[in-house]
Scaffold this motif. Sequence first.
Motif, PDB file in Angstrom:
ATOM      1  N   VAL A   1       0.279  21.988   1.285  1.00 40.87           N
ATOM      2  CA  VAL A   1       0.659  20.794   2.039  1.00 40.87           C
ATOM      3  C   VAL A   1       2.174  20.846   2.208  1.00 40.87           C
ATOM      4  O   VAL A   1       2.908  21.105   1.248  1.00 40.87           O
ATOM      5  N   HIS A   2       2.650  20.603   3.431  1.00 43.57           N
ATOM      6  CA  HIS A   2       4.085  20.667   3.711  1.00 43.57           C
ATOM      7  C   HIS A   2       4.515  19.396   4.428  1.00 43.57           C
ATOM      8  O   HIS A   2       3.956  19.042   5.460  1.00 43.57           O
ATOM      9  N   GLY A   3       5.504  18.711   3.875  1.00 40.22           N
ATOM     10  CA  GLY A   3       5.989  17.502   4.529  1.00 40.22           C
ATOM     11  C   GLY A   3       6.714  16.584   3.564  1.00 40.22           C
ATOM     12  O   GLY A   3       6.943  16.913   2.393  1.00 40.22           O
ATOM     13  N   PHE A   4       7.042  15.414   4.059  1.00 44.13           N
ATOM     14  CA  PHE A   4       7.910  14.481   3.350  1.00 44.13           C
ATOM     15  C   PHE A   4       7.285  13.091   3.383  1.00 44.13           C
ATOM     16  O   PHE A   4       6.813  12.637   4.430  1.00 44.13           O
ATOM     17  N   LEU A   5       7.232  12.448   2.223  1.00 41.71           N
ATOM     18  CA  LEU A   5       6.616  11.130   2.108  1.00 41.71           C
ATOM     19  C   LEU A   5       7.577  10.165   1.415  1.00 41.71           C
ATOM     20  O   LEU A   5       8.160  10.497   0.385  1.00 41.71           O
ATOM     21  N   LEU A   6       7.720   8.979   1.981  1.00 42.59           N
ATOM     22  CA  LEU A   6       8.516   7.931   1.346  1.00 42.59           C
ATOM     23  C   LEU A   6       7.543   6.998   0.622  1.00 42.59           C
ATOM     24  O   LEU A   6       6.965   6.092   1.215  1.00 42.59           O
ATOM     25  N   LEU A   7       7.357   7.256  -0.660  1.00 43.35           N
ATOM     26  CA  LEU A   7       6.409   6.487  -1.454  1.00 43.35           C
ATOM     27  C   LEU A   7       7.033   5.176  -1.930  1.00 43.35           C
ATOM     28  O   LEU A   7       8.183   5.139  -2.349  1.00 43.35           O
ATOM     29  N   ASP A   8       6.260   4.119  -1.866  1.00 40.72           N
ATOM     30  CA  ASP A   8       6.657   2.834  -2.444  1.00 40.72           C
ATOM     31  C   ASP A   8       6.141   2.815  -3.872  1.00 40.72           C
ATOM     32  O   ASP A   8       4.995   2.449  -4.133  1.00 40.72           O
ATOM     33  N   LYS A   9       6.983   3.237  -4.812  1.00 40.68           N
ATOM     34  CA  LYS A   9       6.538   3.343  -6.211  1.00 40.68           C
ATOM     35  C   LYS A   9       6.222   1.961  -6.777  1.00 40.68           C
ATOM     36  O   LYS A   9       7.033   1.049  -6.689  1.00 40.68           O
ATOM     37  N   PRO A  10       5.043   1.797  -7.359  1.00 45.33           N
ATOM     38  CA  PRO A  10       4.707   0.502  -7.973  1.00 45.33           C
ATOM     39  C   PRO A  10       5.397   0.334  -9.322  1.00 45.33           C
ATOM     40  O   PRO A  10       5.844   1.307  -9.934  1.00 45.33           O
TER      41      PRO A  10
ATOM     42  N   GLY B   1       9.864   0.641  -5.259  1.00 44.96           N
ATOM     43  CA  GLY B   1      10.549   1.004  -4.026  1.00 44.96           C
ATOM     44  C   GLY B   1      10.578   2.481  -3.735  1.00 44.96           C
ATOM     45  O   GLY B   1       9.720   3.243  -4.184  1.00 44.96           O
ATOM     46  N   MET B   2      11.574   2.879  -2.973  1.00 50.09           N
ATOM     47  CA  MET B   2      11.594   4.192  -2.347  1.00 50.09           C
ATOM     48  C   MET B   2      11.719   5.356  -3.325  1.00 50.09           C
ATOM     49  O   MET B   2      12.724   5.522  -4.001  1.00 50.09           O
ATOM     50  N   LEU B   3      10.651   6.166  -3.358  1.00 50.66           N
ATOM     51  CA  LEU B   3      10.634   7.399  -4.131  1.00 50.66           C
ATOM     52  C   LEU B   3      10.280   8.529  -3.161  1.00 50.66           C
ATOM     53  O   LEU B   3       9.102   8.740  -2.851  1.00 50.66           O
ATOM     54  N   PRO B   4      11.274   9.242  -2.644  1.00 45.07           N
ATOM     55  CA  PRO B   4      10.989  10.327  -1.706  1.00 45.07           C
ATOM     56  C   PRO B   4      10.234  11.466  -2.390  1.00 45.07           C
ATOM     57  O   PRO B   4      10.607  11.896  -3.482  1.00 45.07           O
ATOM     58  N   ILE B   5       9.163  11.919  -1.747  1.00 41.84           N
ATOM     59  CA  ILE B   5       8.359  13.014  -2.287  1.00 41.84           C
ATOM     60  C   ILE B   5       8.316  14.153  -1.274  1.00 41.84           C
ATOM     61  O   ILE B   5       8.023  13.947  -0.093  1.00 41.84           O
ATOM     62  N   CYS B   6       8.638  15.347  -1.753  1.00 45.61           N
ATOM     63  CA  CYS B   6       8.623  16.547  -0.921  1.00 45.61           C
ATOM     64  C   CYS B   6       7.412  17.404  -1.284  1.00 45.61           C
ATOM     65  O   CYS B   6       7.182  17.685  -2.463  1.00 45.61           O
ATOM     66  N   PHE B   7       6.652  17.804  -0.266  1.00 45.56           N
ATOM     67  CA  PHE B   7       5.491  18.666  -0.465  1.00 45.56           C
ATOM     68  C   PHE B   7       5.791  20.081   0.041  1.00 45.56           C
ATOM     69  O   PHE B   7       6.383  20.261   1.113  1.00 45.56           O
ATOM     70  N   GLY B   8       5.335  21.072  -0.734  1.00 45.70           N
ATOM     71  CA  GLY B   8       5.387  22.462  -0.294  1.00 45.70           C
ATOM     72  C   GLY B   8       6.775  22.931   0.104  1.00 45.70           C
ATOM     73  O   GLY B   8       7.735  22.834  -0.658  1.00 45.70           O
ATOM     74  N   GLU B   9       6.895  23.438   1.340  1.00 39.22           N
ATOM     75  CA  GLU B   9       8.148  24.003   1.834  1.00 39.22           C
ATOM     76  C   GLU B   9       9.271  22.977   1.896  1.00 39.22           C
ATOM     77  O   GLU B   9      10.448  23.330   1.863  1.00 39.22           O
TER      78      GLU B   9
ATOM     79  N   LYS C   1       9.539   2.553   6.315  1.00 35.36           N
ATOM     80  CA  LYS C   1       8.610   3.688   6.393  1.00 35.36           C
ATOM     81  C   LYS C   1       7.901   3.966   5.067  1.00 35.36           C
ATOM     82  O   LYS C   1       7.296   5.013   4.879  1.00 35.36           O
ATOM     83  N   LEU C   2       7.965   3.008   4.158  1.00 33.38           N
ATOM     84  CA  LEU C   2       7.348   3.219   2.849  1.00 33.38           C
ATOM     85  C   LEU C   2       5.826   3.208   2.923  1.00 33.38           C
ATOM     86  O   LEU C   2       5.226   2.448   3.686  1.00 33.38           O
ATOM     87  N   VAL C   3       5.200   4.054   2.100  1.00 29.77           N
ATOM     88  CA  VAL C   3       3.743   4.143   2.007  1.00 29.77           C
ATOM     89  C   VAL C   3       3.339   3.829   0.569  1.00 29.77           C
ATOM     90  O   VAL C   3       3.873   4.410  -0.378  1.00 29.77           O
ATOM     91  N   LYS C   4       2.404   2.909   0.399  1.00 30.78           N
ATOM     92  CA  LYS C   4       1.927   2.548  -0.940  1.00 30.78           C
ATOM     93  C   LYS C   4       0.789   3.464  -1.381  1.00 30.78           C
ATOM     94  O   LYS C   4       0.008   3.943  -0.552  1.00 30.78           O
ATOM     95  N   ILE C   5       0.697   3.674  -2.687  1.00 32.87           N
ATOM     96  CA  ILE C   5      -0.404   4.471  -3.230  1.00 32.87           C
ATOM     97  C   ILE C   5      -1.738   3.813  -2.880  1.00 32.87           C
ATOM     98  O   ILE C   5      -2.705   4.490  -2.537  1.00 32.87           O
TER      99      ILE C   5
END
Length: 312
Positions: A9-18, A51-59, A210-214
């Motif tokens: 999986v390759h990409g970037f996610l802005l997670l809304d950490k609980p 709040g914002m926890l940037p997560i990097c996948f793969g490359e 642009k935050l995404v919740k679990i």
Amino acid sequence: MFFYKKRNVHGFLLLDKPQGISSNNALQKVKKIFSAKKAGYIGTLDPLATGMLPICFGECTKFAYYLTKSDKRYHVIAKLGEKTSTSDSDGVILNKRPILFTASQLQCSIKELTGSINQIPSMYSAIKCNGIPLYKYARQGLNIKRNTRKISIYNIYSIRQEKNLIEFKVFCSKGTYIRTLVEDLGEKLGCGAHVIFLRRLQVGSFSDTKLVKISDIYKLLNQKDIKNIDFFKKIDDLLMPIDSPIDFLPKVYLSPKELYSFQLGQAVYSHSDIKYSLVRVIEKKNNKFVGLGKINKEELLIPYRLLSTFSN
């Protein structure tokens, strides 16, 4: 919950950490949902924080470093009159003092904590000493000597005090520990203080819109009629491009012929006015990001860090 074979999986996610879980715990939950082989987060948030926890996948992990140096913005609520062992509400109260400061003293203290200041990181931070995070030493009752850090507090604003609570927002440089900032403010006010609410609103140019919740990802996972491929397509659509952590860098486009040489490790003429800079290299034909290059004084584009896949 479904379990799938791990995939690239390759990409970037802005997670809304609980609240209530560690940054690593949040990462592992998301990594498991995506069935991702490789992922990492940028900038630790305490279990108390959201709040914002940037997560990097793969490359994307190849470019995480550049976002770690970014400025950040937080929303903070602190309780006045109490100093705790951890500088937040997870610790035990060490002492209580009356709240006697005036509005002018508050403004003066805020001003003293704004600009370029020195800060000593908390023993409950994730900074490592001999490969071990400081908070692990702290839990054993050990106090390790920490070096003073130079940080920048650009602005403390939207300040509101009500009884024994003070609420504000802060825009600061990397390396800033909000718990330490609050504790320092409490000492300047003569009453002590600790964090009871902390939310990261921004990292670099990324805002919390642009935050995404679990829980939102789990909703996709729990759809009964979903097929494997449909599910992964839905969650992969949540990901931002691989080059998101370096979106502040300029782009340089290469033709197929130039790209071929570039990917073999050869320098190519940049056709750009940019000099002495890292740039995002884009395949002109398909508008695909292929990696980082560096333009030297001879206006040559030199390969710096390339993707091993074109997945975007």
